[in-house]
Design a protein around this motif. Structure first.
Motif, mmCIF file in Angstrom:
data_model
loop_
_atom_site.group_PDB
_atom_site.id
_atom_site.type_symbol
_atom_site.label_atom_id
_atom_site.label_comp_id
_atom_site.label_asym_id
_atom_site.label_seq_id
_atom_site.Cartn_x
_atom_site.Cartn_y
_atom_site.Cartn_z
ATOM 1 N N PRO A 57 0.476 0.867 161.526
ATOM 2 C CA PRO A 57 0.435 -0.145 162.587
ATOM 3 C C PRO A 57 1.696 -0.070 163.442
ATOM 4 N N GLY A 58 1.506 -0.162 164.762
ATOM 5 C CA GLY A 58 2.635 -0.107 165.675
ATOM 6 C C GLY A 58 3.021 1.286 166.092
ATOM 7 N N HIS A 59 2.339 2.296 165.629
ATOM 8 C CA HIS A 59 2.639 3.678 166.015
ATOM 9 C C HIS A 59 2.375 3.843 167.513
ATOM 10 N N PRO A 60 3.192 4.640 168.228
ATOM 11 C CA PRO A 60 2.998 4.816 169.672
ATOM 12 C C PRO A 60 1.602 5.297 170.062
ATOM 13 N N GLU B 240 -1.154 4.300 168.857
ATOM 14 C CA GLU B 240 -2.161 3.260 168.672
ATOM 15 C C GLU B 240 -2.696 2.758 170.011
ATOM 16 N N GLU B 241 -1.822 2.536 170.960
ATOM 17 C CA GLU B 241 -2.249 2.035 172.269
ATOM 18 C C GLU B 241 -3.055 3.082 173.017
ATOM 19 N N ARG C 65 1.133 4.989 155.821
ATOM 20 C CA ARG C 65 1.377 3.544 155.933
ATOM 21 C C ARG C 65 2.864 3.241 156.067
ATOM 22 N N GLY D 161 4.982 5.134 157.586
ATOM 23 C CA GLY D 161 5.524 5.736 158.791
ATOM 24 C C GLY D 161 6.077 7.131 158.635
ATOM 25 N N ARG E 117 -4.178 2.085 161.035
ATOM 26 C CA ARG E 117 -4.955 2.048 162.260
ATOM 27 C C ARG E 117 -5.735 3.353 162.377
#
Length: 314
Positions: free
Chosen positions: A173-176, A178-179, A237, A239, A257
């Motif tokens: 979660p929050g990995h670049p 993801e967006e 998970r 990172g 994600r």
């Protein structure tokens, strides 16, 4: 030479002692020791070296053990075949499955099978697809559930494709990424610069992703290797990198994600069984999956002519 004597020899070899072997065979130790001594006298050779601390096979015992196991298996198979001829299914069902299987509820299948055939002993093995396929070919397993590339072929086995799938990307979660992934499928070229977590180099579990990147003329960096999906997922998970896993399986993972990938690695889950020997229990399990003799003959023609190819344990 009696089958019971062979059972005693196998039990001692597998448990490492006469006391534990007697417990396994539900006999007193003196009776077991007497029968093994009687067998050794008949063979004219000692099968075990006995000390106060350990029991180990002699060279003669090492030579005898595989043949004893084969004899016991043949006797069990003969009894199972006779029982099957009279309408009774018993013996052993030896089943294999990859640990990321998603298309089949194996525990549920085994529960239903056990309720229908309570006299059948069931064993379940988890390993990589190529190892499971080889065990089916050798007759060590009756059937196995694999995860393979579409081009996978293996001699001596019949198969049925259960599901066709593609890999997706999993990130913390929050990995670049993801967006970007939320806006649409990611290109393999976009992922080539990422740090990857994957299965061990040289394993077929890793081959699917390697082949997809190679086909696109791309190279990627695998910094961390794992032998099991749960450790691989834990690394992602935390990172340590990103990973590609089958889309049908990732719903079972938490805290990650899942992002779509364009032209990601392809994968099939398949059921395979022996083209030459199938126990009555294995045949009954196969019938329960809707695979009858006609379907088996048809798939045998397609699979038996192939040669070994890439598979995976994921």
């Amino acid at each position: 030479m009696e089958l019971q004597q062979m059972r005693y020899v196998v039990a001692v070899a597998e448990t490492g002692g006469f006391t534990r072997a007697a417990e396994r065979c539900h006999v007193v130790q003196s009776a077991l020791s007497h029968q093994i001594a009687k067998l050794e006298k008949e063979l004219g050779a000692r099968l075990f070296d006995r000390t106060s601390r350990r029991v180990r096979l002699t060279p003669a015992g090492e030579a005898f053990l595989p043949a004893a196991r084969q004899s016991l298996e043949a006797a069990e198979r003969a009894a199972a075949e006779v029982a099957a001829a009279t309408g009774e299914i018993r013996g052993t069902l030896a089943l294999g499955a990859i640990n990321t299987l998603a298309s089949v509820d194996v525990p549920g299948l085994l529960r239903d099978f056990h309720e229908r055939y309570p006299q059948v002993r069931i064993s379940l093995t988890s390993a990589r697809s190529e190892l499971l396929a080889e065990q089916v070919r050798r007759g060590t397993l009756d059937l196995a559930f694999l995860g393979v590339t579409p081009g996978f072929r293996a001699k001596g086995v019949r198969s049925r494709t259960l599901v066709r799938d593609r890999h997706v990307l999993v990130v913390a979660p929050g990995h670049p990424l993801e967006e970007e992934g939320a806006a649409g499928p990611l290109e393999l070229s976009r992922l080539a610069g990422e740090t990857f977590v994957d299965f061990a180099a040289g394993s077929h579990a890793r081959a699917q992703t390697e082949e997809a990147f190679a086909a696109a003329g791309l190279h990627r960096d695998v910094a961390f290797e794992a032998s099991h999906w749960d450790f691989l997922a834990a690394l992602v998970r935390n990172g340590m990198g990103v990973a590609m896993l089958p889309s049908t399986f990732v719903s079972q993972l938490t805290g990650l994600r899942v992002l779509p990938v364009r032209d990601g690695p392809r994968r099939e889950e398949r059921l395979v069984w022996s083209a030459t020997r199938l126990t009555p229990a294995g045949a009954a399990f196969l019938r329960g999956l809707g695979e009858g003799p006609e379907e088996a003959a048809e798939t045998a023609g397609r699979e038996g002519a192939g040669s070994a190819g890439s598979g995976d344990g994921a």
